[in-house]
Design an enzyme around this catalytic site. Structure first.
Site, PDB file in Angstrom:
ATOM      1  N   LYS A 280      14.507 -66.260 -46.218  1.00 44.57           N
ATOM      2  CA  LYS A 280      13.362 -67.204 -46.116  1.00 44.57           C
ATOM      3  C   LYS A 280      13.030 -67.267 -47.473  1.00 44.57           C
ATOM      4  O   LYS A 280      13.270 -66.662 -48.586  1.00 44.57           O
ATOM      5  CB  LYS A 280      12.194 -66.453 -45.298  1.00 44.57           C
ATOM      6  N   ASP A 291       6.116 -60.034 -37.317  1.00 44.25           N
ATOM      7  CA  ASP A 291       7.005 -60.487 -36.495  1.00 44.25           C
ATOM      8  C   ASP A 291       7.528 -59.592 -35.507  1.00 44.25           C
ATOM      9  O   ASP A 291       8.297 -59.414 -34.777  1.00 44.25           O
ATOM     10  CB  ASP A 291       8.338 -60.622 -37.378  1.00 44.25           C
ATOM     11  N   GLU A 352      17.020 -63.912 -35.577  1.00 47.12           N
ATOM     12  CA  GLU A 352      17.431 -62.258 -35.420  1.00 47.12           C
ATOM     13  C   GLU A 352      16.796 -62.073 -34.211  1.00 47.12           C
ATOM     14  O   GLU A 352      17.211 -60.945 -33.588  1.00 47.12           O
ATOM     15  CB  GLU A 352      17.067 -61.250 -36.798  1.00 47.12           C
ATOM     16  N   ARG A 354      16.237 -63.212 -31.117  1.00 47.90           N
ATOM     17  CA  ARG A 354      17.106 -63.325 -30.052  1.00 47.90           C
ATOM     18  C   ARG A 354      18.234 -62.189 -29.952  1.00 47.90           C
ATOM     19  O   ARG A 354      18.598 -62.018 -28.747  1.00 47.90           O
ATOM     20  CB  ARG A 354      17.731 -64.708 -29.910  1.00 47.90           C
TER      21      ARG A 354
HETATM   22  N1  BES Z   1      10.262 -64.751 -36.882  1.00 47.12           N
HETATM   23  C1  BES Z   1      10.952 -65.999 -36.765  1.00 47.12           C
HETATM   24  C2  BES Z   1      10.049 -67.073 -36.419  1.00 47.12           C
HETATM   25  C3  BES Z   1       8.626 -67.519 -36.855  1.00 47.12           C
HETATM   26  C4  BES Z   1       8.452 -68.232 -37.902  1.00 47.12           C
HETATM   27  C5  BES Z   1       7.711 -66.739 -36.318  1.00 47.12           C
HETATM   28  C6  BES Z   1       7.179 -68.676 -38.421  1.00 47.12           C
HETATM   29  C7  BES Z   1       6.156 -66.876 -36.807  1.00 47.12           C
HETATM   30  C8  BES Z   1       6.190 -67.944 -37.906  1.00 47.12           C
HETATM   31  C9  BES Z   1      12.356 -65.894 -36.485  1.00 47.12           C
HETATM   32  O1  BES Z   1      13.010 -64.948 -36.567  1.00 47.12           O
HETATM   33  C10 BES Z   1      13.057 -67.249 -37.165  1.00 47.12           C
HETATM   34  O2  BES Z   1      13.377 -66.959 -38.463  1.00 47.12           O
HETATM   35  N2  BES Z   1      13.396 -68.121 -36.491  1.00 47.12           N
HETATM   36  C11 BES Z   1      14.281 -69.158 -37.172  1.00 47.12           C
HETATM   37  C12 BES Z   1      15.121 -69.481 -36.418  1.00 47.12           C
HETATM   38  C13 BES Z   1      16.173 -70.479 -36.984  1.00 47.12           C
HETATM   39  C14 BES Z   1      16.719 -69.858 -38.132  1.00 47.12           C
HETATM   40  C15 BES Z   1      17.022 -71.151 -35.919  1.00 47.12           C
HETATM   41  C16 BES Z   1      13.256 -70.557 -37.403  1.00 47.12           C
HETATM   42  O3  BES Z   1      12.243 -70.579 -36.707  1.00 47.12           O
HETATM   43  O4  BES Z   1      13.117 -71.090 -38.509  1.00 47.12           O
HETATM   44 ZN    ZN Z   2      12.088 -63.279 -36.717  1.00 46.11          ZN
HETATM   45 MN    MN Z   3      14.182 -64.746 -38.545  1.00 46.27          MN
END
Ligand code: BES
Ligand code: ZN
Ligand code: MN
Length: 503
Positions: A280, A291, A352, A354
């Site tokens: 990220k 998370d 991750e 899921r």
């Molecule tokens: N934990 C994140 C989702 C998230 C983002 C929670 C912002 C709270 C605030 C999750 O693991 C994630 O990174 N999701 C990605 C999925 C994508 C790579 C398909 C996302 O939402 O960008």
């Molecule tokens: Zn996550």
């Molecule tokens: Mn993630």
């Protein structure tokens, strides 16, 4: 945590006082007594402030006399329209205005005991603080309020009605504590240890380590854990409040009850999500300490159910891992085998959650044969784009369960909004080289394709998925939660259970 006491309706001689007042209602009881003590000053002050008792209205009188330091009038609207959630908000608003005084009282003239109990719950939830790492906090920065008394015509009934709500509040506070902790402290192992403390409430707690999960074939969850120096865990918590112990056998010993069609809750517990190799951006990455909020909510919920001795068999399962990039981390393009036997191409290591839930959902469904299964996860940024911070995304394969969740959301104020599932979305996670990939096509509908992924690990069991990414953390004070960890979901699911699944 503040101490809340219940006492007879009587004008306090000192400290601060909040009065919950209905819309356009004649002031009787305590309000009348106060007005008399102030020689009509209360009525005049409310008129000057144009206070009519409408919901959301409030008026403050500083040092009004009669020994009081502050009097706050809080409007609660038409009393026949008052809901438990409104009462909670009123109690929370009241206490926010009283925080600077050491002793304070909240009075609800003519309010029914259960409504006053909900006002007390709101007050307690609003005073939550996470100060354990503030070693240099100055005295004047700390809230002074130590003693809060709820004044009621029937204080015994209000106290009785508050007892289960106090257990609920303790559950919410546990969730908030877990979600607030930084990831260097709250590792998967530490979180499992904290879940173990539920044993003192009568919850049976089992902890699974890496080897246990290897034996169960948890390739999807363990793939996420590969990059971290922290060991993964799964925790299974059972509260058997409905199953009677088996009749006494020859040995005279009661055999252990097993859950009968329990209600099952599953939580995503990524104690920190760097994104892994699909890392990220730096800005805002600190948010990913929360998370694990789905898992934190499940642990707090189990504490609440056990704390109030809910007459239900409930099981909570949480998958705890840290998602890190390293020389041992999982790579984009890796293929893992889930506990269900289905294989997954991990195209993005940041999707991750899921992967963690896939194995835990599968295990939960097969071991416990649930009446229903609800999972909670801070799963996607896409759900925040869709719904903001006002509703969790609800996905379900069962309309009754979905409607009950919507109803519980309205009751508690922890609202949910139903989102679609469907074949057209499901197709997007088909894959050329494995049974599925962990991404949809591009960013469009990202919260839905994530839910479709989860659904591939659920059979006929009634199931709902709550994407709480927009709800677990608040950047500003809310009605019943100060900014920070909200504890979202504990009250929602406690209500779902209380309204439909208790004997
Ligand atoms: N934990 C994140 C989702 C998230 C983002 C929670 C912002 C709270 C605030 C999750 O693991 C994630 O990174 N999701 C990605 C999925 C994508 C790579 C398909 C996302 O939402 O960008
Ligand atoms: Zn996550
Ligand atoms: Mn993630």
């Amino acid at each position: 945590m503040i101490d809340i006491a219940f006492a007879r309706m009587e004008l306090p001689k000192s400290g601060a006082l909040a009065l919950l007042l209905g819309e356009d209602e004649a002031h009787t009881g305590l309000a009348a007594a106060l007005d008399a003590a102030l020689a009509g000053g209360f009525t005049r002050a409310l008129a000057a402030a144009d206070f009519k008792g409408k919901r959301g209205q409030s008026a403050v009188l500083l040092a009004p006399g009669a020994g009081l330091d502050r009097v706050v009038a809080i409007g609660i609207g038409k009393s026949d329209e008052l809901t438990a959630h409104h009462a909670e908000t009123a109690g929370a608003t009241a206490v926010a205005a009283l925080m600077k005084h050491e002793t304070a009282a909240i009075a609800g003239d003519g309010l029914a005991a259960p409504m006053l109990a909900h006002a007390a719950l709101g007050a307690r939830l609003r005073t939550y603080r996470f100060d354990k790492y503030r070693t240099t906090l100055k005295e004047e920065q700390k809230p002074k309020l130590a003693d809060l008394t709820i004044l009621s015509d029937d204080s015994a009934a209000a106290r009785t009605a508050y007892a289960p709500l106090a257990a609920l509040a303790a559950g919410v506070e546990l969730t908030r504590d877990l979600v607030s902790e930084p990831a260097n402290i709250l590792t998967p192992e530490e979180m499992a240890d904290r879940a173990k403390s539920l044993k003192s409430l009568g919850v049976k707690v089992e902890i699974f380590d890496r080897r246990d999960m290897e034996k169960l074939g948890f390739g999807a969850l363990l793939g996420v854990a590969m990059g971290s120096a922290c060991e993964p865990r799964m925790v299974v918590m059972q509260w058997l409040g409905a199953s009677e112990p088996e009749p006494t056998g020859k040995s005279g010993k009661k055999t252990k009850p097993i859950p009968k069609d329990p209600v099952v809750f599953v939580g995503k517990g990524v104690t920190f999500d760097t994104g892994g190799i699909s890392i990220k951006p730096a800005a805002g990455m600190e948010d990913m300490k929360w998370d694990m909020a789905g898992a934190g909510t499940v642990i707090g919920l189990m504490a609440a159910l056990a704390g109030r001795k809910a007459r239900v068999d409930a099981v909570g399962l949480v998958g705890l891992v840290e998602n890190m990039p390293s020389g041992t981390a999982q790579r984009p393009g890796d293929i893992v085998k889930s506990a269900s036997g289905q294989t997954i191409e991990v195209l993005n290591t940041d999707a991750e959650g899921r992967l963690v839930l896939a194995d835990v959902l599968w295990y939960a469904q097969n071991r416990f044969k649930p009446r229903f299964m609800v999972d909670l996860a801070t799963l996607t940024g896409a759900i925040i784009v869709a719904l903001g911070h006002e509703n969790a995304g609800l996905f379900a394969n069962n309309d009754d369960l979905a409607n009950r969740l919507i109803e519980a959301g309205t009751y508690t104020g922890e609202t949910v909004w139903r989102m679609p599932l469907g074949e057209a979305y499901d197709k997007q996670i088909n894959c050329d080289i494995a049974d599925m990939k962990n991404l949809g096509n591009g960013r469009a509908g990202g919260a839905v394709t994530a839910a479709q992924f989860l659904q591939r690990f659920v059979n006929k069991t009634p199931w709902a998925h709550l994407d709480i990414a927009g709800m677990a953390w608040a950047s500003k004070d809310g009605a019943v939660a100060p900014k920070g960890a909200t504890g979202y979901g504990v009250r929602l699911l406690d209500r779902l259970v209380a309204a439909h699944y208790e004997q």
